[in-house]
Enzyme design. Structure first.
Site, PDB file in Angstrom:
ATOM      1  N   ASP A  67       0.813  -1.213   0.000  1.00 15.97           N
ATOM      2  CA  ASP A  67       0.000   0.000   0.000  1.00 15.97           C
ATOM      3  C   ASP A  67       0.852   1.271   0.000  1.00 15.97           C
ATOM      4  O   ASP A  67       2.076   1.214   0.163  1.00 15.97           O
ATOM      5  CB  ASP A  67      -0.955   0.009   1.207  1.00 15.97           C
ATOM      6  CG  ASP A  67      -0.285  -0.453   2.500  1.00 15.97           C
ATOM      7  OD1 ASP A  67       0.956  -0.354   2.605  1.00 15.97           O
ATOM      8  OD2 ASP A  67      -1.004  -0.914   3.400  1.00 15.97           O
ATOM      9  N   ASP A 136      -7.265  -2.497  14.521  1.00 12.65           N
ATOM     10  CA  ASP A 136      -8.672  -2.706  14.157  1.00 12.65           C
ATOM     11  C   ASP A 136      -8.875  -3.941  13.277  1.00 12.65           C
ATOM     12  O   ASP A 136      -9.952  -4.145  12.728  1.00 12.65           O
ATOM     13  CB  ASP A 136      -9.230  -1.452  13.458  1.00 12.65           C
ATOM     14  CG  ASP A 136      -8.510  -1.126  12.154  1.00 12.65           C
ATOM     15  OD1 ASP A 136      -7.568  -1.868  11.778  1.00 12.65           O
ATOM     16  OD2 ASP A 136      -8.877  -0.136  11.502  1.00 12.65           O
ATOM     17  N   HIS A 138      -7.252  -4.562  10.449  1.00 13.29           N
ATOM     18  CA  HIS A 138      -7.049  -4.371   9.011  1.00 13.29           C
ATOM     19  C   HIS A 138      -5.841  -5.154   8.497  1.00 13.29           C
ATOM     20  O   HIS A 138      -4.922  -5.482   9.240  1.00 13.29           O
ATOM     21  CB  HIS A 138      -6.987  -2.886   8.622  1.00 13.29           C
ATOM     22  CG  HIS A 138      -5.741  -2.156   9.027  1.00 13.29           C
ATOM     23  ND1 HIS A 138      -5.736  -0.802   9.289  1.00 13.29           N
ATOM     24  CD2 HIS A 138      -4.466  -2.559   9.204  1.00 13.29           C
ATOM     25  CE1 HIS A 138      -4.512  -0.430   9.594  1.00 13.29           C
ATOM     26  NE2 HIS A 138      -3.719  -1.473   9.552  1.00 13.29           N
ATOM     27  N   GLU A 143      -9.583  -1.687   5.558  1.00 13.92           N
ATOM     28  CA  GLU A 143     -10.194  -1.372   6.847  1.00 13.92           C
ATOM     29  C   GLU A 143     -11.452  -2.221   7.061  1.00 13.92           C
ATOM     30  O   GLU A 143     -11.989  -2.799   6.105  1.00 13.92           O
ATOM     31  CB  GLU A 143     -10.558   0.119   6.885  1.00 13.92           C
ATOM     32  CG  GLU A 143      -9.358   1.058   6.786  1.00 13.92           C
ATOM     33  CD  GLU A 143      -8.545   1.160   8.080  1.00 13.92           C
ATOM     34  OE1 GLU A 143      -8.460   0.171   8.840  1.00 13.92           O
ATOM     35  OE2 GLU A 143      -7.971   2.237   8.319  1.00 13.92           O
TER      36      GLU A 143
END
Ligand code: PGA
Length: 260
Positions: A67, A136, A138, A143
């Site tokens: 990414d 979280d 991800h 996400e």
């Protein structure tokens, strides 16, 4: 999934580097998927050591990063272009022409994403994808609520992920909202996934991803469907797992031929 719990991050990073090194030695044209963040820094340090001291040769490998932030120049100190240069690429003999990191500066983001998928395909697919996990859950920058079949595309970061990245940018308000990330479908197409997680902040996400149901709200849980996913943890990141005694027994009692 194979869950390997090591004493500390250093031991887990060494083990991960050994897996990458063996692949590169067996297949000099290997295609490696790299991740960024705090977690893989020890792994990259060990790969650099193996290059310097044991002549691990990266000349013919191809690299794809997971990414990149949208709108950051490659030279920006918080960009993943900078990160990869600093932590790995400038220390090894990789061919710059074989380095692929999404171009977050392009005016045509959908074209960049399509081209990224095409390049992975043309390179023959990714042999090993190194992964971290967000607090979280991800994976890459997929996400919670990301499509489990998604491909490389633009994503919007959650407030929590922007907070987790604030230090690198000198403040939460400076963290970009948008990123380009390989999708969960892209990651699932890799031949082997190597996920690393260290420290107590990752314990909850790891427990959900490994022992919870597969759910778009915990993107890393999709690895339960991957035929070859290795989860490398330190004691702290493993602390929320119900079956850690079983995972330890399995690893310690593997026949020699099956050890990774
Ligand atoms: P970290 O990031 O390694 O800096 O914790 C992991 C991630 O967000 O995937």
């Amino acid at each position: 999934m194979e869950i390997i719990i090591q004493r500390d991050a250093e031991a887990a990073s060494r083990l991960a580097a050994g897996i990458v090194a063996r692949t590169v030695r067996e297949k000099p044209h290997a295609v490696l998927g790299f991740a960024t963040g705090q977690t893989p820094i020890g792994l990259y340090g060990e790969l650099v050591r193996l290059h310097r001291e044991e002549r691990l040769d990266f000349e013919r490998i191809t690299a794809f990063n997971l990414d990149e932030f949208v709108g950051l120049k490659p030279a920006h100190p918080a960009s993943y272009h900078s990160y990869m240069r600093e932590h790995l690429f400038r220390h090894i003999n990789i061919d710059p022409a074989r380095i692929n990191i999404p171009d977050g500066l392009s005016a045509d983001i959908p074209a960049v994403c399509r081209d990224y998928e095409d390049r992975i395909h043309s390179a023959g697919g990714i042999d090993i994808q190194i992964l971290g996990i967000g607090t979280d859950g991800h994976l890459g920058f997929n996400e919670p609520s990301s499509s489990l079949a998604s491909r490389t595309r633009i994503k919007t970061l959650t407030a929590r992920t922007r907070r987790d990245n604030a230090e690198a940018f000198g403040g939460e308000d400076k963290v970009p909202h948008h990123v380009i990330t390989m999708g969960l479908g892209t990651i699932m197409a890799c031949r082997m996934c190597l996920l690393l997680a260290f420290g107590p902040a990752k314990a909850h996400a790891i427990a959900q991803a490994v022992e919870g149901p597969i759910a778009a709200m915990v993107p890393a849980s999709i690895l339960q469907m991957h035929p070859r996913a290795v989860i490398l943890l330190d004691e702290e990141a493993a602390a929320g797992l119900q079956r850690s005694a079983y995972y330890r027994w399995v690893y310690e009692n593997k026949p020699g031929w099956q050890k990774i």
